[in-house]
Design an enzyme around this catalytic site. Structure first.
Site, short mmCIF file in Angstrom:
data_model
loop_
_atom_site.label_atom_id
_atom_site.label_comp_id
_atom_site.label_asym_id
_atom_site.label_seq_id
_atom_site.Cartn_x
_atom_site.Cartn_y
_atom_site.Cartn_z
N PHE A 224 0.85 -1.19 0.00
CA PHE A 224 0.00 0.00 0.00
C PHE A 224 0.90 1.26 0.00
O PHE A 224 1.90 1.29 0.71
CB PHE A 224 -0.90 -0.04 1.23
CG PHE A 224 -2.00 0.98 1.24
CD1 PHE A 224 -3.18 0.75 0.56
CD2 PHE A 224 -1.84 2.17 1.93
CE1 PHE A 224 -4.20 1.69 0.57
CE2 PHE A 224 -2.86 3.12 1.95
CZ PHE A 224 -4.04 2.87 1.27
N ASP B 116 0.82 -4.96 8.67
CA ASP B 116 -0.29 -4.04 8.47
C ASP B 116 -1.55 -4.89 8.35
O ASP B 116 -1.68 -5.68 7.41
CB ASP B 116 -0.06 -3.18 7.22
CG ASP B 116 -1.10 -2.04 7.12
OD1 ASP B 116 -2.24 -2.26 7.57
OD2 ASP B 116 -0.74 -0.97 6.60
N TYR C 180 -11.53 1.75 10.34
CA TYR C 180 -12.69 2.29 9.60
C TYR C 180 -13.08 1.41 8.43
O TYR C 180 -14.01 1.73 7.71
CB TYR C 180 -12.42 3.72 9.13
CG TYR C 180 -11.12 3.94 8.39
CD1 TYR C 180 -11.00 3.58 7.05
CD2 TYR C 180 -10.03 4.51 9.02
CE1 TYR C 180 -9.81 3.77 6.38
CE2 TYR C 180 -8.83 4.71 8.35
CZ TYR C 180 -8.73 4.34 7.03
OH TYR C 180 -7.54 4.53 6.37
N LYS C 181 -12.35 0.30 8.24
CA LYS C 181 -12.71 -0.62 7.16
C LYS C 181 -13.68 -1.66 7.75
O LYS C 181 -14.83 -1.34 7.99
CB LYS C 181 -11.44 -1.20 6.54
CG LYS C 181 -10.65 -0.10 5.81
CD LYS C 181 -9.29 -0.52 5.32
CE LYS C 181 -8.63 0.66 4.58
NZ LYS C 181 -7.20 0.49 4.37
N ARG D 296 -12.68 -4.50 -7.06
CA ARG D 296 -12.74 -5.19 -5.76
C ARG D 296 -14.18 -5.29 -5.28
O ARG D 296 -14.92 -4.30 -5.29
CB ARG D 296 -11.92 -4.43 -4.71
CG ARG D 296 -10.45 -4.30 -5.05
CD ARG D 296 -9.65 -3.76 -3.87
NE ARG D 296 -10.17 -2.49 -3.36
CZ ARG D 296 -9.66 -1.85 -2.32
NH1 ARG D 296 -8.61 -2.36 -1.66
NH2 ARG D 296 -10.15 -0.71 -1.91
#
Ligand SMILES: *Cc1c(COP(=O)(O)O)cnc(C)c1O
Length: 406
Positions: free
Chosen positions: A128, A207, A232-233, A380
């Site tokens: 990322f 991560d 927050y995911k 996705r």
């Protein structure tokens, strides 16, 4: 593997009727009939969180004002321990505060502080962006070489043998890698990768952004050293909610570098010079984001109520169904699956590769299916079993099929 029969929409509806977690969908605000397949980007708002934040502003901040700190001061460790239970970390090792990026920066310095002789830091290929930037920045600060750990195939997770090869000369202090890759959803073997790094004298900084709340985790048992992750995911804590930081108890001497009063051993001895807390509180810096922490608390509460085992089981079933549907309907139309076939090696989103990925996502949006595009060629579809229905996933695959067949 023999091809599974293509699931029909009736099959997906039957799976929804049998889904033990189906009742949780109504606990979220605003989903109505929509297919929201972006729980891996921003999880929807739980109704309980809306109430908790309203009560906090009205009665907490509005009513108690400064006295509220009596209940807020230890939220970073209290919520941290609760997140810890969800990820298989014993108490006193997890805190919540700051952004994922800042937590990464802090823990990468902490990990490297234990290896003053290290000459390099390693990062998984195609990691990322923020993780790569942090690694490059910290490496420049500390005058270290950056090594890239090649992935298992171009889509696969970071694998133990690649980590072993990258670290073979003993020069690497810390390896930074996502457990579940944001692009393809490929999921690494935490225990095997950790063991490979340890054998070469390196620590792993995981991560967990696409893993926490999505797949069962056992940080302590799997030999994790350091970890960070978004809330927050899949934890539904809201935009900008604070991130988790985990430091295994055996690494308590590895200090993060930002000396703030929340990490000071006697916070209110105002004249003292900085002396670090002996435990996870050393990972804290300044005044915590209280509203965000309350939202994390509610997000974790929903996961606890659903149960880690049920979430894992329904999550696997959703991934199996969307995988089978995409295999049958989309491979003949030139779509490739970037997500691994092995259920143990994937997280909770299916990544489809097609040159028209952008247009496919736009076409889905026209049908009321919210999915996302990662440049250049990935679509996705996230399966978050607390709120995703089997039919949502089925409809997404069918929408793509219709668009490509037109
Ligand atoms: C979402 C995500 C982040 C986000 O970092 P922030 O500091 O919260 O913006 C970081 N790393 C990975 C792997 C992610 O998926």
């Amino acid at each position: 593997m023999p091809a599974a029969p293509a699931p029909t929409r009736a099959d997906a509806e039957a799976l929804d009727r049998a889904d033990p977690l189906a009742r949780f969908r109504d606990r979220f605000v605003g989903l109505d009939g929509s297919a929201y397949l972006m729980g891996n980007s921003l999880g929807p708002l739980p109704a309980a969180t809306e109430d908790r934040l309203a009560a906090f502003t009205r009665e907490g901040w509005g009513g108690r004002r400064v006295e509220g700190w009596e209940e807020w001061l230890d939220l970073p460790t209290r919520v941290g321990d609760r997140v810890g239970r969800l990820v298989g970390a014993g108490p006193g090792q997890v805190v919540v505060g700051d952004s994922t990026t800042v937590q990464l920066h802090k823990l990468l310095h902490a990990g490297l502080s234990g290896r003053p002789d290290a000459r390099a830091v390693a990062v998984a290929d195609d990691e990322f962006p923020t993780d790569r930037y942090v690694v490059d920045g910290v490496a420049a600060d500390r005058d270290l070489e950056v090594r890239v750990v090649p992935l298992d195939g171009c889509d696969g997770p970071v694998a133990a043998d690649a980590v072993a090869r990258t670290c073979a000369d003993g020069a690497v202090g810390v390896v930074v890698a996502s457990l579940v890759r944001y692009r393809t959803g490929a999921r690494a073997d935490m225990a095997a990768v950790s063991a490979a790094a340890h054998a070469a004298g390196a620590l792993v900084l995981w991560d967990l952004s696409h893993a926490v709340g999505a797949v069962p985790l056992a940080l302590d048992a799997d030999g994790a050293d350091l970890a960070v992750g978004c809330t927050y995911k899949y934890l539904n804590a809201g935009p900008g909610a604070p991130a988790l930081a985990y430091r295994a108890r055996r690494h308590a001497h590895l200090h993060q570098p930002i000396h703030g009063w929340f990490g000071q051993v006697d916070q209110f001895a105002m004249d003292a010079t900085y002396a670090p807390q002996p435990d996870a509180r050393q990972l804290l810096v300044g005044t915590p984001p209280v509203a965000g922490l309350l939202a994390v608390d509610e997000g974790v509460a929903l996961h606890e109520e659903a149960g880690v085992d049920a979430l894992a089981e329904v999550g696997r079933a959703q991934m199996r169904m969307v995988w089978d549907a995409a295999t049958a309907a989309l491979l003949p139309l030139g779509v490739a699956l970037a997500t691994p076939a092995d259920p143990a090696r994937r997280g909770q989103h299916l990544a489809l590769r097609h040159p028209d990925a952008r247009a496919l996502v736009d076409a889905l949006a026209d049908d009321g299916v919210v999915a996302d595009h990662r440049a250049p060629d990935i679509v996705r579809l996230a399966a978050a079993p607390l709120h995703t229905r089997f039919v949502d996933l089925w409809d997404a695959v069918e929408g793509i099929r219709r668009h490509l067949a037109a």
